[in-house]
Scaffold this active site. Sequence first.
Site: not given
Ligand code: PEP
Ligand code: MG
Length: 574
Positions: A435, A459
Amino acid sequence: MSFTMHGVAVSGGIAIGQAHLVSHALLEVAHYRVPEALLEEEVKRFSDAVSTVLKDLGNIRASLPNNAPAELASFVGTHIMFLSDSSLSEVPKQIIRDEHCNAEWAIKQQMDDLVAQFDEIEDVYLRERKFDVVQVVERVIKALLGHPRQVPLEKQESGMILVAHDLSPADAIQFKQHQFAAFITDVGGATSHTAILARSLNIPSIVALHRARDLIRDGELIIVDGNLGVVIVNPDKSTLTEYRLRQEGFGLEQQKLKRLKLTRPVTLDGTLIELHANIEIPEDVVQAKAAGASGVGLYRTEFLFMNRNAWPGEEEQFSAYRKVAETMKGMPVTIRTLDLGADKQIDPDAARTCTNPALGLRAIRLCLSEPAIFHIQLRAILRASHYGNIKILIPMLSTLSELRQAMHLLERARRSLRDQNIPFDDAIPIGGMIEIPAAALKAETFARELDFLSIGTNDLIQYTLAIDRTDDAVAHLYQPLHPAVLQLIEMTIRAGAKTGTPVSVCGEMAGDPRLTRLLLGFGLRQFSMHPAHILAVKQQILQSDLPKLASGARKILASGEIERIEPLLHKLNS
Ligand code: PEP
Ligand code: MG
């Protein structure tokens, strides 16, 4: 007077109901009427919360070191004194009984009254004591939120639309317990964790309306069109009729989708695609199973740490993880280690003191800097692995050295369990979230060290495009179809194929049916999303012919401009 407002749509559907304005942060508590038969239970919930806070404060006072500043002891003492006074410990009970309001609302009303009385006092020192009242009431509300009522709320609430200036993820997770019809906020980005939670609740929601809280009055009738990002306040008769029809149509479509629940997600050419669910709390597993998910692809464990005074210990974590693993009955359960930080703060002061929280001590960085906390979580996950098919997912990796440190701590947790003869799955698969652009660029290296990868597009977009996912001022620049984002996703999937490492996407892109074919065309075979989206994505899969998608996906990837990607995507989907 009727008027319309536009914002950023974060969760589809149409809701029609009464506006329910909430104020700020902790005191942004739900207001609802408690049925007569449940009043005494509500009074008890209130008394229990007061007792909990008095006990906590007593413990704090008792554990103050001898050399602690005198003001600290007197500050705790003042809080105990205020809360022991009948104006805070008894009057709210009467309000609950007389006005049938929930405990949080009752104590908030009483607090407002007391604050108003303090404001009248001339002596500055005494006047300032109102802040003590507010703080101690916040504690009680926190305690109440830790013990939400278990009974369903009155029908009336299901038609209520929450109107707030802002909602933190910690606020939003509480709404899982209530049944609001929709929520709308003045600020926020489309993939903030608050928005993600709205999607998981499967209720229409819109953020970035800017002045909703100022312009809408409590009790006004509003329409929330979560598909278009439009709010209509005090609609006229014909608009209302039209929206009721649209609402019905949307409901019918959802009903039709439900027929796909037992259909296997197989493409026209016979490839089975895995559709997993993202969950935030163990109870979400019910929805995941109801939607036909074949596993949990992302369990965001940080929500277990929110809305409470103390961190959950090993036993509490173990029982939450075990519950999910057992309920999934052998299907994979991917438990992500703590991803606290950025917009998921448990300590609002930490967010204020950190200049750029999204780039700060978040997720695995935080865990590596707090090995004792990480150790507890790793032990709890490992112990739960004995009761199901658990995988561990590490968030926000940017370097191999972080991964190695995490592995080292994992080994330490394993060793401690072995020493105590506590059983766990020694072959538990370990995966990493891709990410951060650096990790995507080096996906092959990570793939060689890990059992699986999971792409966090939320992210990945934020960090690739330098767009704060929670900031509505730049929400229009948050573009999942940006060629750079697509390239990083495709590279990661390709790295997985090359090394024989399974790759899934667990960010919001996985749950957007408009993007299903594109991701399939990139070679993705595993999607993880909120259960509410599984059937719509499955519908796309059932109509997709993989050999035909690859060249369309390649064209999109080769296209350097987002403006050219949109029509190509349209073609791929038609
Ligand atoms: C993301 O970043 O796509 C993810 C799945 O984690 P979170 O949304 O919890 O940061
Ligand atoms: Mg994330």
